[in-house]
Scaffold this motif. Structure first.
Motif, mmCIF file in Angstrom:
data_model
loop_
_atom_site.group_PDB
_atom_site.id
_atom_site.type_symbol
_atom_site.label_atom_id
_atom_site.label_comp_id
_atom_site.label_asym_id
_atom_site.label_seq_id
_atom_site.Cartn_x
_atom_site.Cartn_y
_atom_site.Cartn_z
ATOM 1 N N GLY A 30 0.791 -1.226 0.000
ATOM 2 C CA GLY A 30 0.000 0.000 0.000
ATOM 3 C C GLY A 30 0.821 1.272 0.000
ATOM 4 O O GLY A 30 0.432 2.266 0.601
ATOM 5 N N ALA A 40 -5.789 -1.336 0.350
ATOM 6 C CA ALA A 40 -6.562 -1.005 1.546
ATOM 7 C C ALA A 40 -7.938 -1.660 1.529
ATOM 8 O O ALA A 40 -8.390 -2.219 2.534
ATOM 9 N N VAL A 42 -5.473 -1.089 9.040
ATOM 10 C CA VAL A 42 -5.351 -0.504 7.704
ATOM 11 C C VAL A 42 -4.851 0.930 7.806
ATOM 12 O O VAL A 42 -4.011 1.363 7.006
ATOM 13 N N GLN A 43 -5.329 1.668 8.802
ATOM 14 C CA GLN A 43 -4.856 3.035 9.014
ATOM 15 C C GLN A 43 -3.350 3.063 9.233
ATOM 16 O O GLN A 43 -2.627 3.871 8.634
ATOM 17 N N LEU A 54 -1.389 2.178 6.012
ATOM 18 C CA LEU A 54 -1.420 3.251 5.020
ATOM 19 C C LEU A 54 -0.643 4.493 5.473
ATOM 20 O O LEU A 54 -0.291 5.336 4.646
ATOM 21 N N THR A 91 -9.070 7.004 6.598
ATOM 22 C CA THR A 91 -9.172 5.578 6.280
ATOM 23 C C THR A 91 -10.610 5.124 6.155
ATOM 24 O O THR A 91 -10.895 4.116 5.497
ATOM 25 N N TYR A 94 -12.677 3.695 3.093
ATOM 26 C CA TYR A 94 -12.639 2.308 2.634
ATOM 27 C C TYR A 94 -13.744 1.469 3.263
ATOM 28 O O TYR A 94 -14.072 0.397 2.750
#
Length: 300
Positions: free
Chosen positions: A148, A251, A264-265, A268, A276, A279
């Protein structure tokens, strides 16, 4: 409905557009949009002259356009035309008030980022490289999708810093000089190992960049985007693929599988969870499609 862009305007309107064309060298598309905007203003004003309108009138017109279904972006273009027209009236017709100043258009919802489906990602990455440059490209694109990264982060990677093949990690410095370490998947690691063995055939002796051009220098973000677009076109994906689309796809696919928004935050490198959360909307769309396709009572 807004009046069409074509068609004559009152004398002041045509004089204003002529002035924009001759004195400001306005583009044809700008003139067309401004003509349409002035048609809209005159329609909304009915029998009243532009000089008779005040800010409350303009705000009411904006609300009406919004109620008619016009997007915030289109209303913003109309307001730009109205402000320009009133500035011209102030200069050439002694109209002292610009009622469009300070009036803001309604907010348009932010468009959701476009992502590849997992099948499209496989179609992009699975074909074996046929030459040295494709070996480099596959390593880049696998790393994009695996971790990512942003295009600038990938372009800035050096051979001796950032990539740890033994640990399967990549460390990058992103926006606001925030550093983060992200895992690298198995397929990306294998592609990086293949590229690392072949890189000396292209790279200049003093070049530290991990990904280099045909002439041996650091590959730019524009070069990365061009190669990605070309690969997607050659493979017949049927969509315009750009580097950030691979980051979005990373993501979205990770969130679909894990449901862990905080993770995920971090991966990224977003400073705020709000960045975030977009998504989650993509994830909901995916779930909605699955529901519509599978649930026996979903279809009307």
């Amino acid at each position: 409905m807004v009046s069409p862009a074509a068609g004559p305007l009152p004398a002041d309107g045509e004089a204003w557009l002529d002035w924009l064309a001759s004195q400001r060298r306005a583009a044809e598309l700008t003139l067309k949009a401004y003509r349409e905007g002035l048609h809209a203003l005159l329609r909304l004003a009915a029998e009243r002259q532009p000089a008779e309108l005040d800010m409350q009138d303009i705000r009411r017109f904006v609300a009406r356009l919004h109620g008619e279904g016009l997007s915030g972006r289109s209303i913003s273009r109309h307001l730009s035309a109205w402000r320009s027209f009133y500035r011209w009236l102030a200069r050439h017709r002694d109209v002292r008030v610009n009622p469009a100043l300070g009036v803001r258009p309604p907010r348009s919802p932010s468009p959701l980022p476009r992502v590849l489906s997992p099948e499209q990602a496989q179609a992009l990455l699975d074909p074996e490289p046929l030459n040295l440059l494709e070996t480099r490209d596959i390593a880049m694109f696998e790393l994009f999708y695996s971790s990512g990264l942003r295009a600038a982060e990938l372009a800035a990677l050096d051979v001796d810093t950032g990539i740890d093949l033994a640990q399967g990690m990549v460390t990058v410095t992103g926006k606001r000089q925030r550093s983060r370490s992200v895992p690298v998947g198995g397929k990306a690691l294998a592609a990086l190992v293949r590229w690392s063995a072949l890189r000396p055939q292209l790279a200049r002796a003093d070049e530290p960049a991990l990904f280099v051009t045909r002439s041996g220098g650091r590959l730019s973000t524009g070069g990365i985007a061009s190669r990605l677009e070309q690969r997607a076109r050659v493979l017949g994906l049927g969509v315009h693929v750009h580097p950030h689309m691979l980051r979005h796809s990373f993501a979205s696919h990770l969130l679909q599988s894990s449901g862990d928004l905080r993770a995920v935050q971090e991966l990224l490198g977003h400073a705020s969870i709000r960045s975030t959360q977009i998504y989650t909307h993509l994830d909901f769309q995916h779930l909605a499609r699955v529901y519509d396709a599978a649930h026996p009572r979903a279809r009307k």
